[in-house]
Motif scaffolding. Structure first.
Motif, mmCIF file in Angstrom:
data_model
loop_
_atom_site.group_PDB
_atom_site.id
_atom_site.type_symbol
_atom_site.label_atom_id
_atom_site.label_comp_id
_atom_site.label_asym_id
_atom_site.label_seq_id
_atom_site.Cartn_x
_atom_site.Cartn_y
_atom_site.Cartn_z
ATOM 1 N N VAL A 63 0.834 -1.201 0.000
ATOM 2 C CA VAL A 63 0.000 0.000 0.000
ATOM 3 C C VAL A 63 0.871 1.253 0.000
ATOM 4 C CG1 VAL A 63 -1.732 1.314 1.302
ATOM 5 C CG2 VAL A 63 -1.936 -1.170 1.113
ATOM 6 N N LYS A 65 3.742 1.678 -1.352
ATOM 7 C CA LYS A 65 4.271 1.907 -2.696
ATOM 8 C C LYS A 65 3.211 2.535 -3.600
ATOM 9 C CE LYS A 65 7.756 -1.750 -2.386
ATOM 10 N NZ LYS A 65 8.177 -3.106 -2.838
ATOM 11 N N THR A 66 1.953 2.166 -3.393
ATOM 12 C CA THR A 66 0.873 2.788 -4.161
ATOM 13 C C THR A 66 0.809 4.280 -3.881
ATOM 14 O OG1 THR A 66 -0.459 0.754 -4.192
ATOM 15 C CG2 THR A 66 -1.637 2.836 -4.525
ATOM 16 N N SER A 69 4.029 6.266 -5.313
ATOM 17 C CA SER A 69 4.346 6.380 -6.739
ATOM 18 C C SER A 69 3.164 6.257 -7.684
ATOM 19 C CB SER A 69 5.380 5.306 -7.121
ATOM 20 O OG SER A 69 4.894 4.002 -6.816
ATOM 21 N N ASP A 70 1.988 5.893 -7.198
ATOM 22 C CA ASP A 70 0.872 5.621 -8.110
ATOM 23 C C ASP A 70 -0.228 6.687 -8.103
ATOM 24 O OD1 ASP A 70 2.199 3.339 -8.772
ATOM 25 O OD2 ASP A 70 0.829 1.951 -7.777
ATOM 26 N N LYS A 129 -4.688 5.487 -13.003
ATOM 27 C CA LYS A 129 -4.745 4.102 -12.546
ATOM 28 C C LYS A 129 -4.666 4.019 -11.027
ATOM 29 C CE LYS A 129 -2.570 -0.429 -13.235
ATOM 30 N NZ LYS A 129 -1.470 -1.173 -13.919
ATOM 31 N N GLY A 130 -3.781 4.833 -10.437
ATOM 32 C CA GLY A 130 -3.647 4.809 -8.982
ATOM 33 C C GLY A 130 -4.881 5.349 -8.285
ATOM 34 N N LYS A 133 -7.630 2.812 -8.524
ATOM 35 C CA LYS A 133 -7.464 1.749 -7.537
ATOM 36 C C LYS A 133 -8.022 2.180 -6.187
ATOM 37 C CE LYS A 133 -3.468 -0.446 -7.322
ATOM 38 N NZ LYS A 133 -2.052 -0.775 -6.989
ATOM 39 N N THR A 134 -7.754 3.433 -5.819
ATOM 40 C CA THR A 134 -8.254 3.966 -4.557
ATOM 41 C C THR A 134 -9.772 4.079 -4.554
ATOM 42 O OG1 THR A 134 -6.214 5.233 -4.242
ATOM 43 C CG2 THR A 134 -8.128 5.916 -2.967
ATOM 44 N N LYS A 195 -0.003 4.136 4.567
ATOM 45 C CA LYS A 195 -0.216 5.383 3.843
ATOM 46 C C LYS A 195 0.823 6.423 4.236
ATOM 47 C CE LYS A 195 -4.625 3.667 3.434
ATOM 48 N NZ LYS A 195 -5.348 2.679 4.233
ATOM 49 N N GLY A 272 -2.243 -4.343 -2.286
ATOM 50 C CA GLY A 272 -1.730 -2.981 -2.426
ATOM 51 C C GLY A 272 -2.810 -1.944 -2.635
ATOM 52 N N ILE A 273 -4.047 -2.249 -2.210
ATOM 53 C CA ILE A 273 -5.169 -1.326 -2.389
ATOM 54 C C ILE A 273 -5.392 -0.551 -1.094
ATOM 55 C CG2 ILE A 273 -7.634 -1.115 -2.901
ATOM 56 C CD1 ILE A 273 -7.422 -3.775 -4.405
#
Length: 332
Positions: A63, A65-66, A69-70, A129-130, A133-134, A195, A272-273
Protein backbone atom coordinates in the motif's frame (compact mmCIF):
# COMPACT_ATOMS: atom_id res chain seq x y z
CA UNK A 1 21.52 23.21 8.29
CA UNK A 2 20.32 23.70 4.71
CA UNK A 3 16.73 24.91 4.19
CA UNK A 4 15.76 21.84 2.13
CA UNK A 5 16.83 19.49 4.94
CA UNK A 6 14.91 21.57 7.48
CA UNK A 7 11.88 21.35 5.21
CA UNK A 8 12.24 17.57 4.97
CA UNK A 9 12.48 17.22 8.75
CA UNK A 10 9.34 19.33 9.17
CA UNK A 11 7.52 17.15 6.63
CA UNK A 12 8.63 13.95 8.39
CA UNK A 13 7.46 15.36 11.73
CA UNK A 14 4.14 16.36 10.18
CA UNK A 15 3.74 12.90 8.62
CA UNK A 16 4.34 11.21 11.96
CA UNK A 17 1.88 13.63 13.58
CA UNK A 18 -0.69 12.58 10.95
CA UNK A 19 0.02 8.94 11.75
CA UNK A 20 -0.40 9.62 15.46
CA UNK A 21 -3.72 11.39 14.81
CA UNK A 22 -4.72 8.56 12.49
CA UNK A 23 -4.06 6.18 15.39
CA UNK A 24 -6.38 7.85 17.87
CA UNK A 25 -8.89 8.84 15.17
CA UNK A 26 -9.23 5.24 13.97
CA UNK A 27 -8.88 3.45 17.31
CA UNK A 28 -12.62 2.89 17.12
CA UNK A 29 -12.15 0.75 14.02
CA UNK A 30 -10.52 -1.97 16.05
CA UNK A 31 -12.10 -1.70 19.47
CA UNK A 32 -15.51 -0.01 19.36
CA UNK A 33 -17.49 -3.24 19.12
CA UNK A 34 -15.40 -4.93 21.83
CA UNK A 35 -15.97 -2.01 24.20
CA UNK A 36 -19.67 -1.83 23.33
CA UNK A 37 -20.24 -5.52 24.08
CA UNK A 38 -18.10 -5.26 27.25
CA UNK A 39 -15.89 -8.12 26.09
CA UNK A 40 -12.90 -5.89 26.85
CA UNK A 41 -12.49 -2.90 29.11
CA UNK A 42 -11.51 0.32 27.30
CA UNK A 43 -7.97 0.06 28.69
CA UNK A 44 -7.56 -3.58 27.60
CA UNK A 45 -8.97 -2.86 24.15
CA UNK A 46 -6.74 0.16 23.52
CA UNK A 47 -3.61 -1.62 24.78
CA UNK A 48 -4.27 -4.60 22.52
CA UNK A 49 -5.06 -2.39 19.53
CA UNK A 50 -1.91 -0.30 20.03
CA UNK A 51 0.38 -3.33 20.03
CA UNK A 52 -1.28 -5.08 17.10
CA UNK A 53 -1.44 -1.90 15.03
CA UNK A 54 2.36 -1.78 15.26
CA UNK A 55 2.72 -5.47 14.40
CA UNK A 56 0.37 -5.13 11.44
CA UNK A 57 2.24 -2.08 10.17
CA UNK A 58 5.44 -4.12 9.92
CA UNK A 59 3.99 -6.82 7.67
CA UNK A 60 4.28 -5.23 4.22
CA UNK A 61 4.69 -2.14 2.05
CA UNK A 62 2.43 -2.77 -0.97
CA UNK A 63 0.00 0.00 0.00
CA UNK A 64 2.89 2.36 0.82
CA UNK A 65 4.27 1.91 -2.70
CA UNK A 66 0.87 2.79 -4.16
CA UNK A 67 0.82 6.07 -2.22
CA UNK A 68 4.47 6.85 -2.97
CA UNK A 69 4.35 6.38 -6.74
CA UNK A 70 0.87 5.62 -8.11
CA UNK A 71 -1.05 8.84 -7.30
CA UNK A 72 1.41 11.58 -8.25
CA UNK A 73 4.64 10.56 -10.07
CA UNK A 74 7.71 10.89 -7.88
CA UNK A 75 9.38 13.17 -10.40
CA UNK A 76 6.79 15.81 -9.53
CA UNK A 77 7.38 15.46 -5.80
CA UNK A 78 8.15 18.65 -3.89
CA UNK A 79 8.22 19.33 -0.19
CA UNK A 80 5.52 21.98 -0.68
CA UNK A 81 3.25 19.43 -2.32
CA UNK A 82 3.74 16.84 0.45
CA UNK A 83 3.34 19.46 3.16
CA UNK A 84 0.07 20.73 1.67
CA UNK A 85 -1.33 17.19 1.47
CA UNK A 86 -0.41 16.44 5.06
CA UNK A 87 -1.76 19.70 6.46
CA UNK A 88 -5.04 19.15 4.63
CA UNK A 89 -5.38 15.57 5.93
CA UNK A 90 -4.47 16.54 9.50
CA UNK A 91 -7.03 19.35 9.50
CA UNK A 92 -9.81 17.09 8.20
CA UNK A 93 -8.94 14.31 10.67
CA UNK A 94 -9.06 16.68 13.62
CA UNK A 95 -12.31 18.28 12.44
CA UNK A 96 -14.11 14.95 11.98
CA UNK A 97 -12.71 13.64 15.28
CA UNK A 98 -14.07 16.75 17.03
CA UNK A 99 -17.45 16.13 15.42
CA UNK A 100 -17.35 12.43 16.35
CA UNK A 101 -17.63 11.38 12.70
CA UNK A 102 -15.80 8.20 11.64
CA UNK A 103 -14.46 9.57 8.37
CA UNK A 104 -11.60 8.01 6.44
CA UNK A 105 -8.06 9.09 7.34
CA UNK A 106 -6.87 7.12 4.33
CA UNK A 107 -8.96 8.96 1.80
CA UNK A 108 -8.30 12.27 3.52
CA UNK A 109 -4.60 11.77 2.86
CA UNK A 110 -4.93 10.35 -0.66
CA UNK A 111 -7.32 12.99 -1.97
CA UNK A 112 -5.41 15.78 -0.23
CA UNK A 113 -2.41 14.51 -2.20
CA UNK A 114 -4.51 14.65 -5.38
CA UNK A 115 -5.57 18.23 -4.62
CA UNK A 116 -2.02 19.35 -3.91
CA UNK A 117 -0.84 17.57 -7.04
CA UNK A 118 -3.41 19.39 -9.17
CA UNK A 119 -2.30 22.71 -7.66
CA UNK A 120 1.31 21.88 -8.48
CA UNK A 121 0.94 20.64 -12.05
CA UNK A 122 -2.70 20.33 -13.11
CA UNK A 123 -4.85 17.26 -13.53
CA UNK A 124 -2.47 15.93 -16.15
CA UNK A 125 0.12 14.82 -13.59
CA UNK A 126 -2.36 12.73 -11.60
CA UNK A 127 -2.05 9.01 -12.39
CA UNK A 128 -5.56 7.75 -13.26
CA UNK A 129 -4.75 4.10 -12.55
CA UNK A 130 -3.65 4.81 -8.98
CA UNK A 131 -6.66 7.01 -8.25
CA UNK A 132 -8.92 4.40 -9.84
CA UNK A 133 -7.46 1.75 -7.54
CA UNK A 134 -8.25 3.97 -4.56
CA UNK A 135 -11.77 4.77 -5.74
CA UNK A 136 -12.40 1.07 -6.37
CA UNK A 137 -11.41 0.34 -2.79
CA UNK A 138 -13.55 3.25 -1.61
CA UNK A 139 -16.73 1.73 -3.06
CA UNK A 140 -16.09 -2.01 -2.90
CA UNK A 141 -14.79 -2.22 0.68
CA UNK A 142 -17.94 -0.80 2.34
CA UNK A 143 -20.15 -2.79 -0.04
CA UNK A 144 -18.35 -5.99 0.91
CA UNK A 145 -18.30 -4.80 4.51
CA UNK A 146 -22.09 -4.65 4.45
CA UNK A 147 -22.75 -7.91 2.60
CA UNK A 148 -20.12 -10.26 4.07
CA UNK A 149 -21.33 -9.96 7.71
CA UNK A 150 -24.89 -10.79 6.60
CA UNK A 151 -23.64 -13.92 4.85
CA UNK A 152 -21.34 -14.86 7.72
CA UNK A 153 -24.12 -14.43 10.29
CA UNK A 154 -26.44 -16.59 8.18
CA UNK A 155 -23.76 -19.28 7.94
CA UNK A 156 -23.07 -19.18 11.69
CA UNK A 157 -26.78 -19.35 12.46
CA UNK A 158 -27.24 -22.36 10.22
CA UNK A 159 -24.15 -24.19 11.50
CA UNK A 160 -24.12 -23.49 15.23
CA UNK A 161 -26.22 -20.64 16.60
CA UNK A 162 -29.59 -22.28 16.13
CA UNK A 163 -28.43 -25.20 18.28
CA UNK A 164 -27.05 -23.10 21.14
CA UNK A 165 -28.74 -21.41 24.06
CA UNK A 166 -28.47 -17.60 24.11
CA UNK A 167 -26.32 -17.69 27.26
CA UNK A 168 -23.94 -20.20 25.63
CA UNK A 169 -23.72 -18.04 22.49
CA UNK A 170 -22.77 -15.00 24.56
CA UNK A 171 -20.19 -16.88 26.62
CA UNK A 172 -18.60 -18.56 23.58
CA UNK A 173 -18.40 -15.47 21.43
CA UNK A 174 -17.00 -13.27 24.18
CA UNK A 175 -13.75 -15.16 23.67
CA UNK A 176 -14.11 -15.29 19.91
CA UNK A 177 -14.60 -11.54 19.78
CA UNK A 178 -11.30 -10.91 21.52
CA UNK A 179 -9.61 -12.82 18.68
CA UNK A 180 -11.58 -10.93 16.02
CA UNK A 181 -10.75 -7.56 17.62
CA UNK A 182 -7.07 -8.53 17.59
CA UNK A 183 -7.33 -9.46 13.90
CA UNK A 184 -9.05 -6.16 13.17
CA UNK A 185 -6.31 -4.16 14.94
CA UNK A 186 -3.63 -6.11 13.06
CA UNK A 187 -5.26 -5.55 9.66
CA UNK A 188 -5.82 -1.84 10.46
CA UNK A 189 -2.11 -1.35 11.09
CA UNK A 190 -1.28 -3.31 7.94
CA UNK A 191 -3.25 -0.92 5.73
CA UNK A 192 -3.47 2.47 7.43
CA UNK A 193 0.11 2.90 8.66
CA UNK A 194 1.37 2.19 5.16
CA UNK A 195 -0.22 5.38 3.84
CA UNK A 196 2.11 7.45 6.01
CA UNK A 197 5.06 5.28 4.97
CA UNK A 198 4.18 6.10 1.38
CA UNK A 199 3.90 9.84 1.92
CA UNK A 200 7.22 9.89 3.82
CA UNK A 201 8.89 8.02 0.95
CA UNK A 202 7.35 10.57 -1.45
CA UNK A 203 8.91 13.36 0.64
CA UNK A 204 12.31 11.66 0.58
CA UNK A 205 12.04 11.51 -3.22
CA UNK A 206 11.32 15.25 -3.30
CA UNK A 207 14.34 16.02 -1.13
CA UNK A 208 16.81 13.68 -2.84
CA UNK A 209 15.62 14.35 -6.39
CA UNK A 210 15.54 10.64 -7.11
CA UNK A 211 12.84 7.98 -7.26
CA UNK A 212 12.50 5.32 -4.54
CA UNK A 213 11.47 1.78 -5.45
CA UNK A 214 11.40 0.67 -1.81
CA UNK A 215 10.32 1.99 1.58
CA UNK A 216 13.29 2.54 3.94
CA UNK A 217 13.23 0.46 7.13
CA UNK A 218 13.40 3.51 9.41
CA UNK A 219 10.29 4.89 7.69
CA UNK A 220 8.42 1.63 8.36
CA UNK A 221 9.46 1.54 12.02
CA UNK A 222 8.74 5.21 12.74
CA UNK A 223 5.31 5.13 11.06
CA UNK A 224 4.35 1.95 12.89
CA UNK A 225 5.44 3.41 16.23
CA UNK A 226 3.59 6.69 15.67
CA UNK A 227 0.36 4.86 14.87
CA UNK A 228 0.75 2.61 17.91
CA UNK A 229 1.27 5.61 20.18
CA UNK A 230 -1.75 7.36 18.69
CA UNK A 231 -3.88 4.27 19.17
CA UNK A 232 -2.84 4.12 22.83
CA UNK A 233 -4.45 7.54 23.36
CA UNK A 234 -7.83 6.42 22.07
CA UNK A 235 -10.55 8.32 20.25
CA UNK A 236 -13.54 8.23 22.54
CA UNK A 237 -15.84 10.46 20.51
CA UNK A 238 -15.74 8.11 17.53
CA UNK A 239 -15.79 4.99 19.72
CA UNK A 240 -19.12 6.16 21.14
CA UNK A 241 -20.52 6.70 17.64
CA UNK A 242 -19.30 3.40 16.24
CA UNK A 243 -19.94 1.19 19.25
CA UNK A 244 -23.08 2.58 20.80
CA UNK A 245 -25.03 4.80 18.40
CA UNK A 246 -25.47 2.66 15.27
CA UNK A 247 -26.88 -0.64 16.57
CA UNK A 248 -27.12 -2.55 19.84
CA UNK A 249 -24.31 -5.12 19.66
CA UNK A 250 -23.80 -8.47 21.34
CA UNK A 251 -20.51 -10.46 21.33
CA UNK A 252 -21.53 -12.62 18.35
CA UNK A 253 -22.40 -9.45 16.41
CA UNK A 254 -19.05 -7.89 17.22
CA UNK A 255 -17.24 -11.07 16.21
CA UNK A 256 -19.00 -11.20 12.84
CA UNK A 257 -18.48 -7.48 12.12
CA UNK A 258 -14.78 -7.46 13.08
CA UNK A 259 -13.93 -10.73 11.34
CA UNK A 260 -15.63 -9.65 8.11
CA UNK A 261 -13.98 -6.22 8.09
CA UNK A 262 -10.54 -7.57 8.99
CA UNK A 263 -10.62 -10.15 6.19
CA UNK A 264 -11.55 -7.48 3.64
CA UNK A 265 -8.87 -5.04 4.84
CA UNK A 266 -6.15 -7.70 5.02
CA UNK A 267 -6.93 -8.84 1.48
CA UNK A 268 -6.78 -5.24 0.23
CA UNK A 269 -3.42 -4.69 1.94
CA UNK A 270 -2.01 -7.80 0.25
CA UNK A 271 -3.15 -6.45 -3.13
CA UNK A 272 -1.73 -2.98 -2.43
CA UNK A 273 -5.17 -1.33 -2.39
CA UNK A 274 -5.51 1.56 0.10
CA UNK A 275 -8.97 1.10 1.59
CA UNK A 276 -10.70 2.84 4.45
CA UNK A 277 -10.78 0.76 7.59
CA UNK A 278 -13.40 3.20 8.89
CA UNK A 279 -15.69 2.65 5.91
CA UNK A 280 -15.29 -1.10 6.11
CA UNK A 281 -15.98 -1.61 9.81
CA UNK A 282 -18.81 0.94 9.78
CA UNK A 283 -20.49 -0.93 6.95
CA UNK A 284 -19.90 -4.23 8.73
CA UNK A 285 -21.62 -2.95 11.87
CA UNK A 286 -24.57 -1.81 9.75
CA UNK A 287 -24.63 -5.17 7.97
CA UNK A 288 -24.74 -7.05 11.26
CA UNK A 289 -27.47 -4.72 12.46
CA UNK A 290 -29.71 -5.55 9.50
CA UNK A 291 -29.64 -9.24 10.47
CA UNK A 292 -31.62 -8.20 13.55
CA UNK A 293 -34.08 -6.25 11.39
CA UNK A 294 -33.77 -2.93 9.56
CA UNK A 295 -35.41 -1.09 12.41
CA UNK A 296 -32.62 -2.15 14.76
CA UNK A 297 -30.12 0.06 12.91
CA UNK A 298 -30.19 3.75 13.75
CA UNK A 299 -30.16 4.86 10.15
CA UNK A 300 -30.00 8.56 10.99
CA UNK A 301 -26.61 8.04 12.63
CA UNK A 302 -25.60 5.73 9.80
CA UNK A 303 -26.59 8.46 7.35
CA UNK A 304 -24.26 10.95 9.06
CA UNK A 305 -21.42 8.44 8.72
CA UNK A 306 -22.10 7.86 5.03
CA UNK A 307 -22.35 11.60 4.42
CA UNK A 308 -18.91 12.06 5.98
CA UNK A 309 -17.54 9.42 3.62
CA UNK A 310 -18.62 11.31 0.51
CA UNK A 311 -17.80 14.80 1.78
CA UNK A 312 -14.20 13.74 2.49
CA UNK A 313 -13.19 13.42 -1.17
CA UNK A 314 -14.11 16.85 -2.59
CA UNK A 315 -13.28 18.62 0.67
CA UNK A 316 -9.77 17.20 0.86
CA UNK A 317 -9.08 17.80 -2.82
CA UNK A 318 -10.07 21.43 -2.32
CA UNK A 319 -8.09 21.75 0.93
CA UNK A 320 -4.97 20.19 -0.58
CA UNK A 321 -5.20 22.54 -3.59
CA UNK A 322 -5.80 25.65 -1.46
CA UNK A 323 -3.08 24.95 1.09
CA UNK A 324 -0.53 24.32 -1.67
CA UNK A 325 -1.41 27.66 -3.26
CA UNK A 326 -1.09 29.42 0.12
CA UNK A 327 2.30 27.81 0.82
CA UNK A 328 3.63 28.97 -2.56
CA UNK A 329 2.17 32.47 -2.08
CA UNK A 330 3.83 32.79 1.31
CA UNK A 331 7.11 31.42 -0.01
CA UNK A 332 7.34 28.94 2.86
Amino acid sequence: MEPALIGLLVIIALALAFDFINGFHDTANAIATSVATKVLTPFQAIAMAAVLNVVGALTGTAVAKTIASDIVPQQYATLELVGAALLSAVFWNLYTWWKGLPSSSSHALIFSLVGAGVAAGGWGIIIPKGVQKTVTGLFTSPLLGFVVPILLMALLTWLVLRWMRPRTVTRTFRWAQIASAAFMAFSHGGNDAQKTMGIMTFALSAYAGTQYDHVPLWVVLSAATAMGLGTSVGGWRIIKTMGFKVVDLKPVDGFVAETSAALIIHTASTLGIPVSTTHTISASIMGVGTTKGFRKVKWQVAGRIVTAWFITIPTCIALGWAIHKVILALGV
